[in-house]
Motif scaffolding. Sequence first.
Motif, PDB file in Angstrom:
ATOM      1  N   ALA A 155     -18.211  -1.628   0.604  1.00  0.00           N
ATOM      2  CA  ALA A 155     -17.879  -2.381  -0.611  1.00  0.00           C
ATOM      3  C   ALA A 155     -18.236  -1.590  -1.862  1.00  0.00           C
ATOM      4  O   ALA A 155     -17.480  -1.559  -2.843  1.00  0.00           O
ATOM      5  CB  ALA A 155     -18.615  -3.718  -0.595  1.00  0.00           C
ATOM      6  N   ARG A 156     -19.377  -0.919  -1.816  1.00  0.00           N
ATOM      7  CA  ARG A 156     -19.795  -0.121  -2.978  1.00  0.00           C
ATOM      8  C   ARG A 156     -18.833   1.035  -3.212  1.00  0.00           C
ATOM      9  O   ARG A 156     -18.477   1.345  -4.348  1.00  0.00           O
ATOM     10  CB  ARG A 156     -21.206   0.409  -2.755  1.00  0.00           C
ATOM     11  N   HIS A 157     -18.400   1.660  -2.119  1.00  0.00           N
ATOM     12  CA  HIS A 157     -17.484   2.794  -2.265  1.00  0.00           C
ATOM     13  C   HIS A 157     -16.170   2.359  -2.908  1.00  0.00           C
ATOM     14  O   HIS A 157     -15.670   3.029  -3.814  1.00  0.00           O
ATOM     15  CB  HIS A 157     -17.202   3.425  -0.910  1.00  0.00           C
ATOM     16  N   TRP A 158     -15.605   1.248  -2.435  1.00  0.00           N
ATOM     17  CA  TRP A 158     -14.296   0.835  -2.931  1.00  0.00           C
ATOM     18  C   TRP A 158     -14.338   0.300  -4.361  1.00  0.00           C
ATOM     19  O   TRP A 158     -13.297   0.070  -4.965  1.00  0.00           O
ATOM     20  CB  TRP A 158     -13.679  -0.193  -1.991  1.00  0.00           C
ATOM     21  N   ARG A 159     -15.534   0.130  -4.903  1.00  0.00           N
ATOM     22  CA  ARG A 159     -15.657  -0.229  -6.324  1.00  0.00           C
ATOM     23  C   ARG A 159     -15.757   1.002  -7.213  1.00  0.00           C
ATOM     24  O   ARG A 159     -15.917   0.890  -8.427  1.00  0.00           O
ATOM     25  CB  ARG A 159     -16.887  -1.120  -6.543  1.00  0.00           C
ATOM     26  N   GLY A 160     -15.665   2.189  -6.610  1.00  0.00           N
ATOM     27  CA  GLY A 160     -15.796   3.429  -7.372  1.00  0.00           C
ATOM     28  C   GLY A 160     -14.538   3.765  -8.149  1.00  0.00           C
ATOM     29  O   GLY A 160     -13.563   3.011  -8.192  1.00  0.00           O
ATOM     30  N   GLY A 161     -14.561   4.927  -8.779  1.00  0.00           N
ATOM     31  CA  GLY A 161     -13.420   5.366  -9.577  1.00  0.00           C
ATOM     32  C   GLY A 161     -12.180   5.577  -8.730  1.00  0.00           C
ATOM     33  O   GLY A 161     -12.256   6.034  -7.586  1.00  0.00           O
ATOM     34  N   ARG A 162     -11.020   5.273  -9.297  1.00  0.00           N
ATOM     35  CA  ARG A 162      -9.768   5.349  -8.549  1.00  0.00           C
ATOM     36  C   ARG A 162      -9.483   6.758  -8.041  1.00  0.00           C
ATOM     37  O   ARG A 162      -8.977   6.935  -6.931  1.00  0.00           O
ATOM     38  CB  ARG A 162      -8.606   4.860  -9.417  1.00  0.00           C
ATOM     39  N   ASP A 163      -9.769   7.774  -8.845  1.00  0.00           N
ATOM     40  CA  ASP A 163      -9.478   9.132  -8.421  1.00  0.00           C
ATOM     41  C   ASP A 163     -10.245   9.497  -7.156  1.00  0.00           C
ATOM     42  O   ASP A 163      -9.697  10.102  -6.228  1.00  0.00           O
ATOM     43  CB  ASP A 163      -9.818  10.132  -9.525  1.00  0.00           C
ATOM     44  N   GLU A 164     -11.535   9.139  -7.120  1.00  0.00           N
ATOM     45  CA  GLU A 164     -12.346   9.480  -5.960  1.00  0.00           C
ATOM     46  C   GLU A 164     -11.983   8.612  -4.757  1.00  0.00           C
ATOM     47  O   GLU A 164     -11.944   9.084  -3.626  1.00  0.00           O
ATOM     48  CB  GLU A 164     -13.840   9.302  -6.275  1.00  0.00           C
ATOM     49  N   VAL A 165     -11.696   7.346  -5.004  1.00  0.00           N
ATOM     50  CA  VAL A 165     -11.453   6.408  -3.911  1.00  0.00           C
ATOM     51  C   VAL A 165     -10.080   6.618  -3.281  1.00  0.00           C
ATOM     52  O   VAL A 165      -9.921   6.550  -2.056  1.00  0.00           O
ATOM     53  CB  VAL A 165     -11.601   4.959  -4.417  1.00  0.00           C
ATOM     54  N   THR A 166      -9.064   6.853  -4.090  1.00  0.00           N
ATOM     55  CA  THR A 166      -7.693   6.874  -3.572  1.00  0.00           C
ATOM     56  C   THR A 166      -7.020   8.239  -3.642  1.00  0.00           C
ATOM     57  O   THR A 166      -5.884   8.379  -3.200  1.00  0.00           O
ATOM     58  CB  THR A 166      -6.820   5.862  -4.342  1.00  0.00           C
ATOM     59  N   GLY A 167      -7.696   9.238  -4.184  1.00  0.00           N
ATOM     60  CA  GLY A 167      -7.082  10.560  -4.291  1.00  0.00           C
ATOM     61  C   GLY A 167      -7.172  11.341  -2.990  1.00  0.00           C
ATOM     62  O   GLY A 167      -7.642  10.852  -1.959  1.00  0.00           O
ATOM     63  N   TYR A 168      -6.718  12.601  -3.030  1.00  0.00           N
ATOM     64  CA  TYR A 168      -6.709  13.438  -1.832  1.00  0.00           C
ATOM     65  C   TYR A 168      -8.102  13.913  -1.436  1.00  0.00           C
ATOM     66  O   TYR A 168      -8.393  14.111  -0.265  1.00  0.00           O
ATOM     67  CB  TYR A 168      -5.808  14.654  -2.060  1.00  0.00           C
ATOM     68  N   GLY A 169      -8.970  14.126  -2.391  1.00  0.00           N
ATOM     69  CA  GLY A 169     -10.305  14.610  -2.066  1.00  0.00           C
ATOM     70  C   GLY A 169     -10.319  16.088  -1.734  1.00  0.00           C
ATOM     71  O   GLY A 169      -9.289  16.767  -1.732  1.00  0.00           O
ATOM     72  N   GLU A 170     -11.510  16.598  -1.448  1.00  0.00           N
ATOM     73  CA  GLU A 170     -11.682  18.014  -1.125  1.00  0.00           C
ATOM     74  C   GLU A 170     -11.221  18.264   0.306  1.00  0.00           C
ATOM     75  O   GLU A 170     -11.655  17.588   1.240  1.00  0.00           O
ATOM     76  CB  GLU A 170     -13.149  18.418  -1.264  1.00  0.00           C
ATOM     77  N   ALA A 171     -10.360  19.241   0.504  1.00  0.00           N
ATOM     78  CA  ALA A 171      -9.814  19.515   1.834  1.00  0.00           C
ATOM     79  C   ALA A 171     -10.900  19.901   2.834  1.00  0.00           C
ATOM     80  O   ALA A 171     -10.879  19.469   3.991  1.00  0.00           O
ATOM     81  CB  ALA A 171      -8.766  20.623   1.754  1.00  0.00           C
ATOM     82  N   CYS A 172     -11.877  20.695   2.398  1.00  0.00           N
ATOM     83  CA  CYS A 172     -12.928  21.155   3.314  1.00  0.00           C
ATOM     84  C   CYS A 172     -13.926  20.058   3.669  1.00  0.00           C
ATOM     85  O   CYS A 172     -14.689  20.202   4.627  1.00  0.00           O
ATOM     86  CB  CYS A 172     -13.682  22.336   2.716  1.00  0.00           C
ATOM     87  N   GLY A 173     -13.904  18.979   2.913  1.00  0.00           N
ATOM     88  CA  GLY A 173     -14.822  17.883   3.177  1.00  0.00           C
ATOM     89  C   GLY A 173     -15.484  17.397   1.903  1.00  0.00           C
ATOM     90  O   GLY A 173     -15.593  18.129   0.913  1.00  0.00           O
ATOM     91  N   HIS A 174     -15.931  16.145   1.925  1.00  0.00           N
ATOM     92  CA  HIS A 174     -16.620  15.553   0.784  1.00  0.00           C
ATOM     93  C   HIS A 174     -17.898  16.349   0.505  1.00  0.00           C
ATOM     94  O   HIS A 174     -18.718  16.545   1.409  1.00  0.00           O
ATOM     95  CB  HIS A 174     -16.953  14.098   1.096  1.00  0.00           C
ATOM     96  N   PRO A 175     -18.101  16.836  -0.707  1.00  0.00           N
ATOM     97  CA  PRO A 175     -19.278  17.681  -0.990  1.00  0.00           C
ATOM     98  C   PRO A 175     -20.602  17.020  -0.599  1.00  0.00           C
ATOM     99  O   PRO A 175     -21.497  17.691  -0.066  1.00  0.00           O
ATOM    100  CB  PRO A 175     -19.191  17.909  -2.507  1.00  0.00           C
ATOM    101  N   ARG A 176     -20.734  15.718  -0.863  1.00  0.00           N
ATOM    102  CA  ARG A 176     -22.010  15.057  -0.519  1.00  0.00           C
ATOM    103  C   ARG A 176     -22.209  14.995   0.985  1.00  0.00           C
ATOM    104  O   ARG A 176     -23.337  15.087   1.468  1.00  0.00           O
ATOM    105  CB  ARG A 176     -22.058  13.653  -1.126  1.00  0.00           C
ATOM    106  N   LEU A 177     -21.120  14.810   1.748  1.00  0.00           N
ATOM    107  CA  LEU A 177     -21.260  14.757   3.202  1.00  0.00           C
ATOM    108  C   LEU A 177     -21.604  16.135   3.755  1.00  0.00           C
ATOM    109  O   LEU A 177     -22.455  16.259   4.647  1.00  0.00           O
ATOM    110  CB  LEU A 177     -19.972  14.234   3.843  1.00  0.00           C
TER     111      LEU A 177
END
Length: 505
Positions: A155-177
Amino acid sequence: MKRHAGMLLSSIRIDKGSDRRISVQLYMALRELMLTGGLAPGDRLPATRTLASEIGVSRTTVIDAVDRLISEGLLISRVGAGTYVSEALHAQRPLAPAHKEPDATTLAPRLSHAATHAAADFAVRKRLPHQSKAFTTALPALDAFPMAQWARLSARHWRGGRDEVTGYGEACGHPRLRAAIARQINASRGIKCEPEQVFIVNGAQQGFNLISSLLVNPGETVWFENPGAIGARNAFIATGAMLAPIPIDQEGLCVAEGLARAPHFRLAFVTPSHQQPLGHTMSLARRLALLKAAKDADAMIVEDDYDGEFYYGDQPPPTLKSIDTQERVIYVGTFSKSLFPALRLGFVLAPSGLVEAFNRIYRTWLSGAPTASQAMVADFMDEGLFATHIRTMRQLYRKRHDMLMSATERLKGRIDLQPTSSGFHAVGLLAPELDEEKIVAAALAEGIVTAPLGRYGLTKLRQKGLVLGYGSCGQDEIEKGVEVLEKIVSNPRLICSDKALWEEQ
């Protein structure tokens, strides 16, 4: 699910140059969709104004066609609610045509070598059930997963910014992960690495396929444990690798046997922390011998640490990667066992010399894993929930392992369960006269899932056995499963090999 605007009917085509009236064309097109399954009973049609706009005709034309279908009983109009396909359509829809085998004149597309020879080369068997029951393999304790905490993070994630939530993201993987994984495997598995070396994949299977595509040319040799992991085996075969079956003993992969059979190998695949499926831990001497063999052959090693977090013995062994001083080990991990399979998330830890090659692949043709899943796993790890969950699961799996060991005491001599110190499956070795395939079939008929040891063999195995998963079943299910196995192995005419029965007579 309510469809507020009605179905999309973009397939309808109107020929305005035809002699047939437009309203008749629309009527026939809608009727055809309903009779062939494009519109199902209960589906809502778009508003007449919307449909007229979408197909480029007047609203009056649409109303004429819809009214005719209503008069025939195929559509129902509900005041204030819209127009729906009638439930009576079931009676008018023709039966689906029987499946027709292609005739001799049908031209089949040319397939790749791997696809053409899949039946002979791949481990093609009926897929085992994957329900939480005795003795399903490769399935963690889904009932013990902290779903409430996961839902909060979601729920917290889906309340985030639209670009981060619905965009393509980093191909190599989410930097925090990537950073969270690097910290976790350093602290828990003794592997020192940088986040830039961690590449997120859609499950370990994709990781094996990626590694094979990157490093192995068709026809080159890969050392592979025999018996060994089926998914990884098929991934290497799919890219054209030639698998050399290397036997396993109590110390793990028999390196000397590998050198005798295929000294010029390109890659070696191993599961040193918990051999899949036998459960052995590779000795330090064998690990050092494997690293030396890889150096001498200028080869790489793939270390699959699929359930290494769940070590509950006295002292966890070091990972092969943690003692690799030559940068020859590619470490692969997965969240399918540590969290849950539906995530379809894993990671590849690339040696420094391969980081640029992995970056190039991800930048050019690999799109990456879903951002939402990655972000939630990163939060799960950063908040300490992952470590807490692993500790809880270690205790649970040890308890279930001990339950299974105790319950199968009465089967000794017929099914000898081998103790293990990691993961959530164990192997029961069978008496020579018993037929593992017959036992598996008889158990499945009683609702108990077992896997024959032969399923994991690249070649026919001398030892027969059953692979029993205990991760997803509690004490009652374990007891019930063992009772079923006891009943089955007590009936020699049901599960003995034909040769054994002949000798008995």
